[in-house]
Design an enzyme around this catalytic site. Structure first.
Site, mmCIF file in Angstrom:
data_model
loop_
_atom_site.group_PDB
_atom_site.id
_atom_site.type_symbol
_atom_site.label_atom_id
_atom_site.label_comp_id
_atom_site.label_asym_id
_atom_site.label_seq_id
_atom_site.Cartn_x
_atom_site.Cartn_y
_atom_site.Cartn_z
ATOM 1 N N CYS A 1 5.027 -1.474 7.223
ATOM 2 C CA CYS A 1 3.576 -1.627 7.059
ATOM 3 C C CYS A 1 3.186 -2.810 6.188
ATOM 4 O O CYS A 1 2.487 -3.714 6.620
ATOM 5 C CB CYS A 1 3.002 -0.346 6.466
ATOM 6 N N LYS B 1 -8.185 -0.368 6.557
ATOM 7 C CA LYS B 1 -6.759 0.008 6.626
ATOM 8 C C LYS B 1 -5.870 -1.164 6.206
ATOM 9 O O LYS B 1 -4.937 -1.027 5.410
ATOM 10 C CB LYS B 1 -6.418 0.452 8.056
HETATM 11 N N1 SAJ Z 1 7.546 -1.359 -3.794
HETATM 12 C C1 SAJ Z 1 7.824 -2.171 -4.888
HETATM 13 N N2 SAJ Z 1 7.214 -1.915 -6.067
HETATM 14 C C2 SAJ Z 1 6.344 -0.883 -6.214
HETATM 15 C C3 SAJ Z 1 6.053 -0.058 -5.114
HETATM 16 C C4 SAJ Z 1 6.674 -0.318 -3.906
HETATM 17 O O1 SAJ Z 1 8.612 -3.125 -4.798
HETATM 18 O O2 SAJ Z 1 5.844 -0.691 -7.338
HETATM 19 C C5 SAJ Z 1 8.203 -1.614 -2.494
HETATM 20 C C6 SAJ Z 1 9.012 -0.425 -1.940
HETATM 21 O O3 SAJ Z 1 10.296 -0.380 -2.490
HETATM 22 C C7 SAJ Z 1 9.007 -0.738 -0.453
HETATM 23 C C8 SAJ Z 1 7.636 -1.377 -0.230
HETATM 24 O O4 SAJ Z 1 7.184 -1.785 -1.506
HETATM 25 O O5 SAJ Z 1 10.007 -1.683 -0.112
HETATM 26 C C9 SAJ Z 1 6.618 -0.482 0.432
HETATM 27 O O6 SAJ Z 1 6.661 0.831 -0.117
HETATM 28 P P1 SAJ Z 1 5.338 1.684 -0.452
HETATM 29 O O7 SAJ Z 1 5.754 2.996 -0.943
HETATM 30 O O8 SAJ Z 1 4.429 0.866 -1.307
HETATM 31 O O9 SAJ Z 1 4.565 1.789 0.934
HETATM 32 P P2 SAJ Z 1 4.977 2.275 2.427
HETATM 33 O O10 SAJ Z 1 5.195 1.025 3.237
HETATM 34 O O11 SAJ Z 1 6.015 3.313 2.450
HETATM 35 O O12 SAJ Z 1 3.583 2.933 2.878
HETATM 36 C C10 SAJ Z 1 2.385 2.151 2.843
HETATM 37 C C11 SAJ Z 1 1.326 2.987 2.100
HETATM 38 N N3 SAJ Z 1 0.162 2.152 1.798
HETATM 39 C C12 SAJ Z 1 -0.345 2.120 0.569
HETATM 40 O O13 SAJ Z 1 0.118 2.700 -0.376
HETATM 41 C C13 SAJ Z 1 -1.592 1.307 0.403
HETATM 42 C C14 SAJ Z 1 0.953 4.200 2.959
HETATM 43 O O14 SAJ Z 1 -0.131 4.896 2.361
HETATM 44 C C15 SAJ Z 1 0.537 3.733 4.357
HETATM 45 O O15 SAJ Z 1 0.188 4.811 5.189
HETATM 46 C C16 SAJ Z 1 1.719 3.022 4.978
HETATM 47 O O16 SAJ Z 1 1.994 1.858 4.167
HETATM 48 C C17 SAJ Z 1 1.371 2.602 6.391
HETATM 49 O O17 SAJ Z 1 1.934 3.208 7.323
HETATM 50 O O18 SAJ Z 1 0.479 1.756 6.574
#
Ligand code: SAJ
Length: 443
Positions: free
Chosen positions: A270, A216
């Protein structure tokens, strides 16, 4: 009052402890599959809402599911953990495990598991979904459950099945994603899989508990590292004099390259903490984890990168009016937890800028004056900074957005919503990771 607490002695298939971002979709998915579910939360306002068929989360599919499931009698809620656990065949724990003072804070989870241990029936299947540092189930949770001589795999069945849902699309992801099910006893693993199978259409992959805990955290650390690579490229391209987004688009046409998007930093509950949970679980203290640590600091450094775009041209000074567009942690969600906008706004306020914020989903302003509309936020502003790629911002042309700003304004696009190669005449545009503006500004 008593009635509000009691689960009415009914028998439930599943009790979900913790009705937050993970527990609510869990409860909804299981209840939609036909199981009778009771949700438990210590927050009375959360329980009161669910009982009325209202949702504590704004996500449309969750709102609709709770309304329907409560009306159909498939989902109920209570603050009475003991009663609900005692009346249920299986229990799922999905309470928060925050990062506090540089450590994983396990007190909410330990308390919830203690409450479950006190009331669970013989033969209960117990699944934990909360994110934890490796070793937590074995060192903290199982000893609580095995107090008094009960044994995992015999008197109860313990499985660790970490959540994988993306806030904003949680119900669909709960149902469709593959899941890891960790258990140290084969009967427990199987019982955990059986329970999750009721609602999960994805694969349920079995392993031991510590591997599931580590996997995880590795998933989220990996995403943080991938984003850090994109963010590092943004800085490189800025100084090379090219546009990082064009470079990434072109590089991604290679069959084995898949670079993510740069931005103002990584937010949310997360990715900002799970890499540290992973490192906390390590026993060795050498260079192991160096890349993960560096990724965290690259992602945190992006706030300074945004500020330098705002201040670089020498036009923004103490007293300047700045419109910050977006305070949620990612596009099209209402969640401001650990949003990159927070340190950026706080730093702007400290420097004496007049900051107004606007977010179509989220009322949080982190100390800035919160505007009721995009137009109110940008009115008379010297600079507009776009920090979240909400669809509403994407749909608006920047030419229209600047119409009511001060004369010759600056627009900083940290999320790449402006048109590629845009060369506006009535305002200055600076895109994060697009070094071409330097050449243009000098000419
Ligand atoms: N972000 C970027 N560039 C990108 C993608 C995202 O800067 O190309 C930023 C987003 O704007 C945001 C952050 O990253 O600030 C996180 O966003 P996210 O969509 O990547 O992830 P979360 O935090 O919403 O959800 C993550 C997910 N983990 C993965 O994709 C590996 C989700 O599947 C998990 O369940 C969740 O964490 C969790 O609860 O652990």
């Amino acid at each position: 009052m008593r009635r509000a607490k009691e689960p009415a002695g009914e028998a439930y298939d599943v009790c979900v402890v913790g009705l937050g971002y993970v527990g609510l979709p869990t409860a909804c998915a299981l209840a939609s599959s036909g199981l009778k579910v009771v949700g438990v939360d210590v927050k009375e306002e959360v329980v009161a809402k669910v009982r009325k068929g209202a949702s504590p989360l704004a996500e449309p599919t969750i709102v609709e599911s709770i309304r329907r499931l409560v009306r159909e009698g498939k989902l109920s809620a209570t603050t009475d953990t003991a009663g609900a656990v005692a009346a249920s065949k299986a229990v799922i724990v999905s309470v928060q495990t925050p990062f506090e003072g540089g450590r994983a804070e396990m007190k909410h989870l330990a308390k919830a598991v203690e409450a479950v241990a006190r009331s669970m029936r013989e033969g209960t299947t117990l699944v934990v979904e909360s994110t934890v540092p490796p070793g937590t189930c074995e060192k903290v949770l199982l000893p609580i459950l095995e107090r008094g001589g009960r044994r995992d795999g015999k008197n109860f069945f313990f499985a660790y099945c970490p959540e994988r849902i993306s806030p904003g699309d949680s119900l669909r992801e709960f149902v469709n994603n593959d899941r890891i099910v960790g258990g140290d006893r084969s009967t427990s693993r199987e019982k955990g899989r059986e329970l999750m199978k009721a609602a999960v259409k994805g694969r349920l992959i079995l392993t031991d508990i510590r591997t599931a805990e580590t996997t995880k955290l590795v998933e989220n650390a990996a995403r943080d590292v991938y984003i850090a690579f994109a963010n590092d490229l943004a800085k490189i391209c800025d100084s090379v004099g090219v546009d990082v987004r064009e470079v990434i688009e072109l590089a991604n046409t290679h069959p084995r390259v898949k670079i993510l998007n740069p931005g103002p930093g990584v937010g949310g509950p997360c990715l900002t903490k799970d890499p540290y949970f992973l490192l906390q679980g390590m026993e060795r203290r050498d260079s192991a984890g160096a890349l993960i640590r560096t990724a965290r600091s690259v992602n945190e450094s992006m706030r300074d990168e945004v500020l330098s775009l705002v201040e670089g041209g020498g036009r923004v000074e103490r007293g300047s009016k700045i419109a910050v567009l977006g305070t949620a942690y990612k596009p099209d969600v209402d969640d401001p937890r650990s949003s990159p906008s927070e340190p950026i706004i706080r730093s702007m306020l400290k420097k004496g800028y007049g900051v107004r914020s606007f977010d179509p989903f989220c009322r949080e302003g982190f100390g800035a004056k919160v505007a009721a509309s995009l137009e109110e936020a940008t009115k008379g502003a010297d600079c507009a900074v776009i920090l979240v790629a909400h669809s509403q911002f994407r749909a608006k042309s920047l030419d229209r957005m600047v119409e009511n700003m001060a004369k010759d304004p600056l627009v900083v696009d940290a999320v790449g919503i402006s048109a590629k190669g845009a060369q506006p005449r009535h305002y200055r545009l600076r895109r994060l990771g697009d070094g071409r503006f330097r050449t243009k500004e000098l000419s």
